[in-house]
Design an enzyme around this catalytic site. Structure first.
Site, short mmCIF file in Angstrom:
data_model
loop_
_atom_site.label_atom_id
_atom_site.label_comp_id
_atom_site.label_asym_id
_atom_site.label_seq_id
_atom_site.Cartn_x
_atom_site.Cartn_y
_atom_site.Cartn_z
N GLU A 1 -2.86 -4.71 -3.19
CA GLU A 1 -3.34 -5.56 -4.28
C GLU A 1 -3.27 -4.83 -5.61
OE1 GLU A 1 -4.72 -4.91 -1.39
OE2 GLU A 1 -6.13 -6.44 -0.75
N CYS B 1 -3.94 0.56 -2.68
CA CYS B 1 -3.81 -0.66 -1.87
C CYS B 1 -2.71 -1.56 -2.43
CB CYS B 1 -5.12 -1.44 -1.86
SG CYS B 1 -6.46 -0.64 -0.96
N CYS C 1 -10.44 -2.89 -4.94
CA CYS C 1 -9.51 -3.97 -5.35
C CYS C 1 -10.28 -5.17 -5.90
CB CYS C 1 -8.62 -4.38 -4.19
SG CYS C 1 -7.38 -3.14 -3.79
N CYS D 1 -10.43 -4.54 -0.30
CA CYS D 1 -11.50 -3.54 -0.34
C CYS D 1 -12.30 -3.71 -1.64
CB CYS D 1 -10.94 -2.13 -0.22
SG CYS D 1 -10.17 -1.50 -1.74
N ASN E 1 0.84 -1.20 0.00
CA ASN E 1 0.00 0.00 0.00
C ASN E 1 0.88 1.25 0.00
OD1 ASN E 1 0.69 -0.73 2.69
ND2 ASN E 1 -1.01 0.44 3.53
N ILE E 2 0.39 2.27 -0.70
CA ILE E 2 1.11 3.53 -0.83
C ILE E 2 0.12 4.64 -0.50
CG2 ILE E 2 2.41 5.04 -2.41
CD1 ILE E 2 2.96 2.43 -4.09
N GLU E 3 0.26 5.21 0.69
CA GLU E 3 -0.73 6.18 1.17
C GLU E 3 -0.41 7.60 0.71
OE1 GLU E 3 -1.15 5.55 5.42
OE2 GLU E 3 -2.31 3.72 5.04
N1 THU Z 1 -5.28 -1.56 2.36
C1 THU Z 1 -4.66 -2.38 1.46
O1 THU Z 1 -3.55 -2.11 1.01
N2 THU Z 1 -5.31 -3.51 1.08
C2 THU Z 1 -6.50 -3.94 1.57
O2 THU Z 1 -6.96 -5.00 1.19
C3 THU Z 1 -7.24 -3.11 2.52
C4 THU Z 1 -6.61 -1.80 2.89
C5 THU Z 1 -4.56 -0.38 2.85
C6 THU Z 1 -5.12 0.94 2.49
C7 THU Z 1 -4.58 1.83 3.60
O3 THU Z 1 -3.27 2.26 3.24
C8 THU Z 1 -4.48 0.90 4.80
O4 THU Z 1 -4.55 -0.41 4.28
C9 THU Z 1 -5.54 1.11 5.84
O5 THU Z 1 -6.80 0.99 5.33
#
Ligand code: THU
Length: 136
Positions: free
Chosen positions: A55, A53, A93, A90, A42-44
């Site tokens: 995935e 996300c 994804c 989510c 994940n890259i926020e």
């Molecule tokens: N996130 C993912 O990378 N994959 C998922 O299946 C659910 C959520 C990440 C998004 C965000 O950076 C962090 O998890 C918290 O929601």
């Protein structure tokens, strides 16, 4: 490629996460039909909405490189990279998976004890043909 090895690669991918806002680090390892594996994290973003996300990072890397046939994905995540419970994908994804994958695409959702296996059909079960009513 065993599910266990894919899980290991997802755990390694989790260490690449950029998650300074939620603190939740997530990793994914996507298995292509030809045996290639793409890892993603994940890259926020400070604006939240642009967050990608783990995935989707894996899928987009693979599609850019020309892959469109996928067999399985392992996903793991946890606060500060400590796995405590599974991280189901989510809705966004799941929709990206639906674009490229068949119903039997496998997901391995990692928890602290192992993983739960599920198919794409199980996590996104709507079937258009099953609901269709023909009228003359
Ligand atoms: N996130 C993912 O990378 N994959 C998922 O299946 C659910 C959520 C990440 C998004 C965000 O950076 C962090 O998890 C918290 O929601």
């Amino acid at each position: 490629m065993t599910p266990e090895r894919l899980v290991e690669l997802a755990k390694e991918a989790m260490t690449h996460a950029y998650a300074p806002y939620s603190g939740f680090k997530v990793g994914a390892a996507l298995l292509c039909a030809d045996g290639t594996v793409y890892q993603g994290c994940n890259i926020e973003n400070a604006a939240y909405g642009p967050t990608n996300c783990a995935e989707r990072t894996a899928f987009f890397k693979a599609v850019y490189d020309g892959h469109r046939d996928f067999q399985a994905i392992a996903v793991c995540g946890g606060k500060d990279g400590v796995i405590s419970g599974a991280f189901p994908p989510c809705g966004v994804c799941r929709q990206v998976m639906r674009e490229f994958c068949e119903d039997d695409f496998m997901l391995y959702l990692v928890d602290e004890k192992g993983y739960t296996a599920a198919t794409l059909a199980e996590i996104l079960p709507f079937s258009f043909s099953a609901k269709k009513h023909m009228q003359d």
